[in-house]
Design an enzyme around this catalytic site. Structure first.
Site, mmCIF file in Angstrom:
data_model
loop_
_atom_site.group_PDB
_atom_site.id
_atom_site.type_symbol
_atom_site.label_atom_id
_atom_site.label_comp_id
_atom_site.label_asym_id
_atom_site.label_seq_id
_atom_site.Cartn_x
_atom_site.Cartn_y
_atom_site.Cartn_z
ATOM 1 N N ARG A 39 -32.312 13.514 12.413
ATOM 2 C CA ARG A 39 -33.429 12.574 12.555
ATOM 3 C C ARG A 39 -32.956 11.132 12.707
ATOM 4 N NH1 ARG A 39 -37.103 15.207 7.766
ATOM 5 N NH2 ARG A 39 -38.311 16.575 9.120
ATOM 6 N N ASP A 76 -36.562 -21.668 -1.807
ATOM 7 C CA ASP A 76 -36.886 -22.997 -1.259
ATOM 8 C C ASP A 76 -38.347 -23.375 -1.466
ATOM 9 O OD1 ASP A 76 -37.660 -21.078 0.537
ATOM 10 O OD2 ASP A 76 -36.898 -22.097 2.308
ATOM 11 N N THR A 99 -32.912 -15.994 -4.812
ATOM 12 C CA THR A 99 -33.773 -15.256 -3.889
ATOM 13 C C THR A 99 -32.958 -14.143 -3.256
ATOM 14 O OG1 THR A 99 -34.939 -15.240 -1.782
ATOM 15 C CG2 THR A 99 -33.402 -17.037 -2.075
ATOM 16 N N ILE A 100 -33.555 -12.975 -3.215
ATOM 17 C CA ILE A 100 -32.858 -11.862 -2.563
ATOM 18 C C ILE A 100 -32.672 -12.166 -1.067
ATOM 19 C CG2 ILE A 100 -33.707 -10.173 -4.219
ATOM 20 C CD1 ILE A 100 -35.619 -9.187 -1.946
ATOM 21 N N ASP A 101 -33.442 -13.126 -0.527
ATOM 22 C CA ASP A 101 -33.360 -13.439 0.904
ATOM 23 C C ASP A 101 -32.099 -14.244 1.256
ATOM 24 O OD1 ASP A 101 -35.863 -12.309 0.794
ATOM 25 O OD2 ASP A 101 -36.952 -14.188 1.031
ATOM 26 N N GLY A 144 -48.656 -20.002 -4.194
ATOM 27 C CA GLY A 144 -48.490 -21.414 -3.848
ATOM 28 C C GLY A 144 -49.628 -22.320 -4.266
ATOM 29 N N ARG A 157 -36.117 -5.324 -5.249
ATOM 30 C CA ARG A 157 -36.059 -6.444 -6.191
ATOM 31 C C ARG A 157 -35.786 -5.984 -7.617
ATOM 32 N NH1 ARG A 157 -40.376 -10.259 -4.305
ATOM 33 N NH2 ARG A 157 -41.229 -10.134 -6.386
HETATM 34 O O1 F6P Z 1 -38.746 -13.936 -0.942
HETATM 35 C C1 F6P Z 1 -38.430 -12.775 -1.637
HETATM 36 C C2 F6P Z 1 -39.286 -11.624 -1.199
HETATM 37 O O2 F6P Z 1 -38.869 -10.465 -1.896
HETATM 38 C C3 F6P Z 1 -39.317 -11.391 0.312
HETATM 39 O O3 F6P Z 1 -38.147 -10.790 0.789
HETATM 40 C C4 F6P Z 1 -40.570 -10.574 0.433
HETATM 41 O O4 F6P Z 1 -41.132 -10.651 1.718
HETATM 42 C C5 F6P Z 1 -41.472 -11.226 -0.581
HETATM 43 O O5 F6P Z 1 -40.636 -11.861 -1.536
HETATM 44 C C6 F6P Z 1 -42.409 -10.285 -1.301
HETATM 45 O O6 F6P Z 1 -43.197 -11.056 -2.147
HETATM 46 P P1 F6P Z 1 -44.158 -10.442 -3.239
HETATM 47 O O7 F6P Z 1 -43.327 -9.908 -4.370
HETATM 48 O O8 F6P Z 1 -45.007 -11.579 -3.653
HETATM 49 O O9 F6P Z 1 -44.912 -9.324 -2.580
#
Ligand code: F6P
Length: 372
Positions: A169, A109, A132-134, A82, A282
């Site tokens: 488990r 965002d 974004t995967i989120d 950022g 990712r």
């Molecule tokens: O926002 C996407 C994301 O993969 C989040 O789910 C995760 O917390 C973060 O990015 C990880 O970021 P970085 O790749 O900078 O470690």
């Protein structure tokens, strides 16, 4: 007439499907409009350093641009920090220096907010795509990358089920999602989890142990799969974080706490193991759905520039692309899981423990188009 030159950059964390969007932008811009398309490497860093990567239909590999369909990550590179606004003036000037007549960006965002600020200051013609995967960007039902990651986690849960069952488990699986937890809920349901913990809904360790014991006694199921979102806190409300090499606080490790508490809570009768899926989530090839969404969004971004519409985000609504004002998106993001939504209800009705719903946190779920 001077040939129009547009740029494309990928910003924030990478995800599968970005290259499909790049391919769609390049193909549509060149084939339909005969525009020149240049890639800006590493997001705003490329503008700062006046770098470009010429993109055309042939130069991307021996297989041409279509090979991008099956390449994960982003061929343009990206940065996920950022600190961009520190040299805003130089970045803004990069747009003019590179002779751009429009800029298509992908971002979540956070990066879209920064890019919009730069665009407004610099009078850029900016069109954005949600990635974004989120899956927490407002006013779009899908962000590029989400579907692939849900599939990746689902497959991991399936794999873990075999080994969990072989050893009786409890597998505690930590998944990404930052402040939004759609990944845990979606993949937990798709992957057959017994327990799904998301920060939007408080939980109790005693109730988790009771659920596992019920599975054993009532159903003879001697193992359990527990999915926990990385943003879940301890029972006392403390997040689990670490400081990364750049001094930034990041979420990780709540799964270890949950596993230990479940073992203790069962007087060590339950054997637990922890898996933190991390950046595996990712990587990988984009799913067919992500390819389709990213392609349609990329094509629509070019359409918007052709109609001289900007400061907008291409969104996926009702199964097709449309566009919305970027300002409105940023005012509403991030979109969290709705504890009263159909997915939580679906999980509950299958006997999945999703937390203490009667104590659910109050969230502004009505801000969302997504009611999951
Ligand atoms: O926002 C996407 C994301 O993969 C989040 O789910 C995760 O917390 C973060 O990015 C990880 O970021 P970085 O790749 O900078 O470690």
């Amino acid at each position: 007439m001077v040939r129009r030159r547009i740029g494309i950059l990928t910003s924030g964390g990478d995800c599968p499907g970005l290259n499909c969007a790049i391919r769609a932008v390049v193909s549509h811009a060149m084939l339909t409009h005969d525009w020149e398309v240049v890639g800006i490497p590493y997001g705003t860093k490329g503008l700062l350093e006046r770098q470009i990567l010429p993109l055309n239909l042939e130069n991307l590999s021996v297989h041409g641009i279509d090979s991008l369909l099956s390449v994960g990550g982003t061929i343009l590179g990206s940065i996920n920090r950022g600190d961009t606004l520190e040299r805003a003036d130089e970045i803004i000037a990069g747009y003019q220096y590179l002779g751009l007549d429009g800029l298509i960006v992908t971002g979540g965002d956070g990066s879209l907010a920064i890019l919009r600020q730069l665009a407004r200051q610099g009078n850029w013609k900016l069109v954005s795509l949600p990635k974004t995967i989120d899956n927490d960007v407002a006013l779009t039902e899908r962000s590029i990358g989400f579907d692939t990651t849900v599939n990746t986690i689902t497959e991991a849960l399936n794999r873990l089920t075999f080994t969990a069952a072989s050893h009786d488990r409890v597998m505690v699986v930590e998944v990404m999602g930052r402040s939004a937890r759609h990944l845990a809920l979606h993949s937990g349901i798709a992957g057959g989890a017994d327990i799904i913990l998301i920060p939007e809904i408080p939980y109790s360790i005693a109730a988790i142990c009771a659920k596992i014991s019920e599975l054993r006694q009532a159903r003879g199921r001697m193992f359990a799969i527990l999915v926990v979102a990385e943003g879940v806190t301890t029972e006392e409300g403390k997040p689990s974080t670490y400081i990364d090499s750049l001094g930034q606080e990041r979420l990780r490790g709540i799964s270890q706490y949950i596993a230990e508490q479940v073992s203790h809570g069962s007087n060590n009768s339950l054997e637990t193991r922890v898996t933190i899926l991390g950046h595996v989530q990712r990587g990988g090839l984009p799913s067919a759905l992500d390819r389709i969404v990213a392609t349609a969004l990329g094509k629509t971004a070019v359409d918007l520039l052709a109609e001289d519409k900007h400061d907008r985000m291409v969104a996926w609504q009702n199964g097709q692309p449309t566009s919305v004002p970027l300002e409105e998106v940023l005012q509403r993001s991030p979109i969290l899981v709705n504890p009263r939504g159909y997915l939580v209800q679906t999980a509950q009705s299958l006997g999945i423990y999703v937390g203490e719903l009667q104590q659910e946190l109050s969230i502004a779920s009505d801000r969302s188009l997504i009611i999951n």
